[in-house]
Design a protein around this motif. Structure first.
Motif, PDB file in Angstrom:
ATOM      1  N   GLY A  46     -26.298  17.017  32.166  1.00 22.02           N
ATOM      2  CA  GLY A  46     -26.971  18.187  32.760  1.00 22.02           C
ATOM      3  C   GLY A  46     -28.339  18.190  32.367  1.00 22.02           C
ATOM      4  N   ILE A  47     -28.846  17.929  31.513  1.00 22.89           N
ATOM      5  CA  ILE A  47     -30.368  17.966  31.075  1.00 22.89           C
ATOM      6  C   ILE A  47     -30.999  17.050  32.169  1.00 22.89           C
ATOM      7  N   GLU A  48     -30.772  16.002  32.313  1.00 22.64           N
ATOM      8  CA  GLU A  48     -31.192  15.031  33.434  1.00 22.64           C
ATOM      9  C   GLU A  48     -31.124  15.725  34.867  1.00 22.64           C
ATOM     10  N   ALA A  49     -30.247  16.330  35.254  1.00 18.42           N
ATOM     11  CA  ALA A  49     -30.120  17.048  36.428  1.00 18.42           C
ATOM     12  C   ALA A  49     -30.956  17.859  36.703  1.00 18.42           C
ATOM     13  N   LEU A  50     -31.342  18.628  35.595  1.00 16.62           N
ATOM     14  CA  LEU A  50     -32.431  19.886  35.575  1.00 16.62           C
ATOM     15  C   LEU A  50     -33.687  19.192  35.658  1.00 16.62           C
ATOM     16  N   ARG A  51     -33.810  18.087  34.892  1.00  9.61           N
ATOM     17  CA  ARG A  51     -35.324  17.580  34.975  1.00  9.61           C
ATOM     18  C   ARG A  51     -35.414  16.848  36.414  1.00  9.61           C
ATOM     19  N   SER A  52     -34.556  16.410  36.926  1.00 12.00           N
ATOM     20  CA  SER A  52     -34.716  15.845  38.253  1.00 12.00           C
ATOM     21  C   SER A  52     -35.031  16.818  39.182  1.00 12.00           C
ATOM     22  N   SER A  53     -34.104  17.661  39.407  1.00  9.36           N
ATOM     23  CA  SER A  53     -34.440  18.710  40.350  1.00  9.36           C
ATOM     24  C   SER A  53     -35.039  19.942  40.461  1.00  9.36           C
ATOM     25  N   ALA A  54     -34.860  20.281  38.833  1.00  9.15           N
ATOM     26  CA  ALA A  54     -35.866  21.834  38.755  1.00  9.15           C
ATOM     27  C   ALA A  54     -36.945  21.289  38.009  1.00  9.15           C
ATOM     28  N   GLY A  55     -37.359  20.301  37.418  1.00 11.63           N
ATOM     29  CA  GLY A  55     -38.614  19.881  36.763  1.00 11.63           C
ATOM     30  C   GLY A  55     -38.789  20.595  35.483  1.00 11.63           C
ATOM     31  N   ILE A  56     -37.754  20.809  34.729  1.00 12.45           N
ATOM     32  CA  ILE A  56     -37.826  21.888  33.354  1.00 12.45           C
ATOM     33  C   ILE A  56     -38.715  21.108  32.413  1.00 12.45           C
ATOM     34  N   ALA A  57     -39.409  21.744  31.449  1.00 11.66           N
ATOM     35  CA  ALA A  57     -40.144  21.233  30.533  1.00 11.66           C
ATOM     36  C   ALA A  57     -39.512  20.435  29.592  1.00 11.66           C
ATOM     37  N   SER A  58     -40.293  19.808  28.796  1.00 13.57           N
ATOM     38  CA  SER A  58     -39.632  18.796  27.726  1.00 13.57           C
ATOM     39  C   SER A  58     -38.660  19.486  27.013  1.00 13.57           C
ATOM     40  N   ALA A  88     -25.688  24.496  24.123  1.00 19.37           N
ATOM     41  CA  ALA A  88     -26.494  25.616  25.218  1.00 19.37           C
ATOM     42  C   ALA A  88     -28.026  25.291  25.021  1.00 19.37           C
ATOM     43  N   ALA A  89     -28.784  25.852  26.006  1.00 21.06           N
ATOM     44  CA  ALA A  89     -30.374  25.354  25.961  1.00 21.06           C
ATOM     45  C   ALA A  89     -31.156  26.796  26.598  1.00 21.06           C
ATOM     46  N   VAL A  90     -32.111  26.852  26.108  1.00 22.12           N
ATOM     47  CA  VAL A  90     -32.881  27.968  26.592  1.00 22.12           C
ATOM     48  C   VAL A  90     -34.063  27.096  27.382  1.00 22.12           C
ATOM     49  N   VAL A  91     -33.904  27.218  28.753  1.00 27.00           N
ATOM     50  CA  VAL A  91     -34.551  26.504  29.494  1.00 27.00           C
ATOM     51  C   VAL A  91     -35.906  27.160  30.400  1.00 27.00           C
ATOM     52  N   GLU A  92     -37.224  26.517  30.039  1.00 29.35           N
ATOM     53  CA  GLU A  92     -38.384  26.899  30.747  1.00 29.35           C
ATOM     54  C   GLU A  92     -38.369  26.250  32.257  1.00 29.35           C
ATOM     55  N   VAL A  93     -38.664  27.116  33.461  1.00 33.27           N
ATOM     56  CA  VAL A  93     -38.881  26.460  34.480  1.00 33.27           C
ATOM     57  C   VAL A  93     -39.751  27.314  35.486  1.00 33.27           C
ATOM     58  N   ARG A  94     -40.589  26.518  36.216  1.00 30.25           N
ATOM     59  CA  ARG A  94     -41.518  27.383  37.052  1.00 30.25           C
ATOM     60  C   ARG A  94     -41.080  28.139  38.032  1.00 30.25           C
ATOM     61  N   PRO A  95     -41.535  29.515  38.278  1.00 40.15           N
ATOM     62  CA  PRO A  95     -41.048  30.250  39.547  1.00 40.15           C
ATOM     63  C   PRO A  95     -40.615  29.459  40.687  1.00 40.15           C
ATOM     64  N   GLN A  97     -39.453  26.680  41.011  1.00 37.50           N
ATOM     65  CA  GLN A  97     -38.178  26.028  40.702  1.00 37.50           C
ATOM     66  C   GLN A  97     -36.950  26.447  40.462  1.00 37.50           C
ATOM     67  N   ARG A  98     -36.973  28.062  40.401  1.00 37.76           N
ATOM     68  CA  ARG A  98     -35.907  28.702  39.977  1.00 37.76           C
ATOM     69  C   ARG A  98     -34.704  28.592  40.846  1.00 37.76           C
ATOM     70  N   HIS A  99     -34.930  28.679  42.051  1.00 38.93           N
ATOM     71  CA  HIS A  99     -33.980  28.335  43.031  1.00 38.93           C
ATOM     72  C   HIS A  99     -33.615  27.182  43.062  1.00 38.93           C
ATOM     73  N   ALA A 100     -34.019  25.958  42.752  1.00 35.79           N
ATOM     74  CA  ALA A 100     -33.447  24.644  42.366  1.00 35.79           C
ATOM     75  C   ALA A 100     -32.598  24.522  41.303  1.00 35.79           C
ATOM     76  N   LEU A 101     -33.104  25.637  40.156  1.00 34.36           N
ATOM     77  CA  LEU A 101     -32.315  25.239  38.962  1.00 34.36           C
ATOM     78  C   LEU A 101     -30.953  25.948  39.250  1.00 34.36           C
ATOM     79  N   VAL A 102     -31.079  27.120  39.957  1.00 35.65           N
ATOM     80  CA  VAL A 102     -29.460  27.827  40.171  1.00 35.65           C
ATOM     81  C   VAL A 102     -28.614  27.102  41.120  1.00 35.65           C
ATOM     82  N   THR A 103     -29.413  26.369  42.205  1.00 37.48           N
ATOM     83  CA  THR A 103     -28.553  25.529  43.089  1.00 37.48           C
ATOM     84  C   THR A 103     -27.930  24.167  42.221  1.00 37.48           C
ATOM     85  N   THR A 104     -28.599  23.614  41.203  1.00 36.88           N
ATOM     86  CA  THR A 104     -28.268  22.447  40.588  1.00 36.88           C
ATOM     87  C   THR A 104     -27.381  22.936  39.719  1.00 36.88           C
ATOM     88  N   ALA A 105     -27.312  24.003  39.146  1.00 34.31           N
ATOM     89  CA  ALA A 105     -26.370  24.772  38.146  1.00 34.31           C
ATOM     90  C   ALA A 105     -24.754  24.680  38.720  1.00 34.31           C
TER      91      ALA A 105
END
Length: 445
Positions: A46-58, A88-95, A97-105
């Motif tokens: 899940g973390i890797e999917a968010l990294r690759s699609s939504a560019g989440i922070a470290s 569970a995670a609290v995720v930082e994401v650029r504005p 990239q938010r749509h990408a995060l939602v789509t990935t989720a």
């Protein structure tokens, strides 16, 4: 999730500040981050999917009882925080990239839910002798939740006379003063504004504390947390006045998730939940919440976290909310008490009737009232070694947490689900409908 409430907010790393120093997005209900829940066996994918699609922070990982600098990590705009124990995670994401995060989720099987993180606020209210004192931390509220009332409502709330020479009326109503159980050895965690660690009534009773509020110690500069801890686990022989604690020999785990100004975030509450579960809490008491509208669904994040806590032996209780103005205006149970796996607690006055501000089971699944407890003129500990009376479903909730500790002492091998069943079956039936009082009046075993 397609209509992202966070669209158009601040740029990454430029989260604006509130006057009290907390941070928020353009809509003060949201912080700009997301709370993401993973399948227990799929955190890494899940973390890797968010990294690759939504560019989440470290990602910084928090595991077990070691919290380190979680409060500071949650404030850093360049870091996402993963609580491995709860998945569970609290995720930082650029504005952008938010749509990408939602789509990935929505597409990634290892991600169960992703919801915008909300601000939390405490709402202290002090009023004159002609009005009750209310204190109910709320995720969002634009009005005083208890002060708009009539003298008739106040008079009705007094009910019959209860002598409080030895015990508070609340302990008598739930028959805690007659129980031989004390909660000895059972851990109660209260997620709130902290605790007065020097209060003489808590000497030798506080097993662990942690602040998840940046720049603030666990010391309670507000008062609400100390009051709730006192109701749940105050001593059998307080320094002054009648006994007020339900489980006088329970061990106290105090997590500060709301600051002295009464504000916090979902991430801080999540951190407190993970900390409490990892410390072996048998019950977590959350006198905080947010108002909801008729028809609103319960939050998936809190529901799933509550299920995971139950699986690990921890019961979660939460305040039902104070937004009602009975009999004309009655509101639904707030969040997160409206989650099916969290016990929603209504408030009763001295006449053993719902207080005029206590919310009702109006919404569907999860929006039920599970049980009712004293929530009017509840005397308990205050910072500085003193005492004070407060009103609210916040005050009813720690009564329930204390009784869960008594049940856990009586049945040390019981599962969390069995403790919940025993709590409900032991309630005293009331003439009011279940939508207002649930199983009835809380009773100590």
């Amino acid at each position: 999730m397609a209509n992202d409430p966070m669209d158009g907010q601040h740029a990454f790393g430029e989260r604006p500040s509130r006057s009290d120093g907390s941070v928020m997005g353009q809509d003060s209900e949201y912080t700009g981050r997301y709370v993401v829940l993973f399948d227990p066996g799929g955190q890494e994918s899940g973390i890797e999917a968010l990294r690759s699609s939504a560019g989440i922070a470290s990602v910084e990982r928090v595991h077990g009882t070691g919290t380190g600098n979680v409060a500071e990590l949650l404030e850093r705009p360049d870091v996402s925080v993963l609580f491995e124990d709860l998945g569970a995670a609290v995720v930082e994401v650029r504005p952008e990239q938010r749509h990408a995060l939602v789509t990935t989720a929505e597409a990634e099987p290892s991600i169960i839910a992703a919801e915008p993180e909300r601000m939390v606020h405490a709402l202290p209210i002090t009023v004159s002798q002609q009005a009750p004192t209310a204190f109910f931390p709320a995720f969002r509220s634009d009005e005083d939740v208890v002060t708009r009332h009539t003298r008739a409502e106040i008079a009705a709330g007094q009910g019959p006379y209860w002598s409080e020479d030895k015990w508070t009326w609340g302990l008598q109503a739930i028959r805690a003063h007659l129980s031989h159980l004390t909660g000895r050895g059972v851990r109660i965690s209260v997620l709130d504004t902290g605790v007065d660690t020097d209060h003489p009534d808590f000497a030798g009773r506080i097993e662990a504390t942690e602040s998840f509020v940046p720049g603030e110690s666990v010391e309670d500069g507000n008062g609400h947390g100390t009051h709730c801890i006192g109701t749940a686990a105050g001593p059998a022989g307080p320094r002054q006045g009648p006994r007020y604690g339900v489980a006088p020999e329970a061990r106290i785990l105090a997590a500060k998730v709301l600051g002295n100004a009464g504000s916090g975030t979902d991430g801080q509450i999540l951190a407190g939940m993970a900390w409490a579960v990892s410390h072996g809490a048998r019950v977590i008491s959350m006198s905080l919440g947010a108002s909801v509208r008729p028809g609103d669904l319960f939050p998936q994040t809190y529901e799933i976290l509550a299920r995971r806590a139950l699986e690990r032996g921890t019961v979660i209780v939460a305040a039902a909310g104070n937004e009602s103005r009975r009999p004309q205006d009655i509101r639904p149970v707030g969040r997160p008490a409206n989650c099916p796996s969290i016990l929603a607690v209504a408030a009763l006055d001295r006449a053993i009737a719902p207080t005029f501000f206590s919310n009702r089971a109006i919404n569907g699944q999860g929006g039920e009232i599970n049980i009712a407890a004293p929530g009017w003129q509840v005397r308990s500990a205050a910072p500085g070694g003193g005492y004070q009376p407060l009103n609210g479903t916040s005050m009813a909730t720690p009564h329930v947490a204390g009784v869960v500790a008594l049940l856990a002492q009586a049945h040390p091998g019981a599962s969390a689900a069995e403790l919940v069943a025993a709590l409900k079956s032991g309630a005293f039936p009331l003439q009011q409908p279940a939508v207002d009082v649930g199983a009835g009046l809380l009773q100590a075993p």
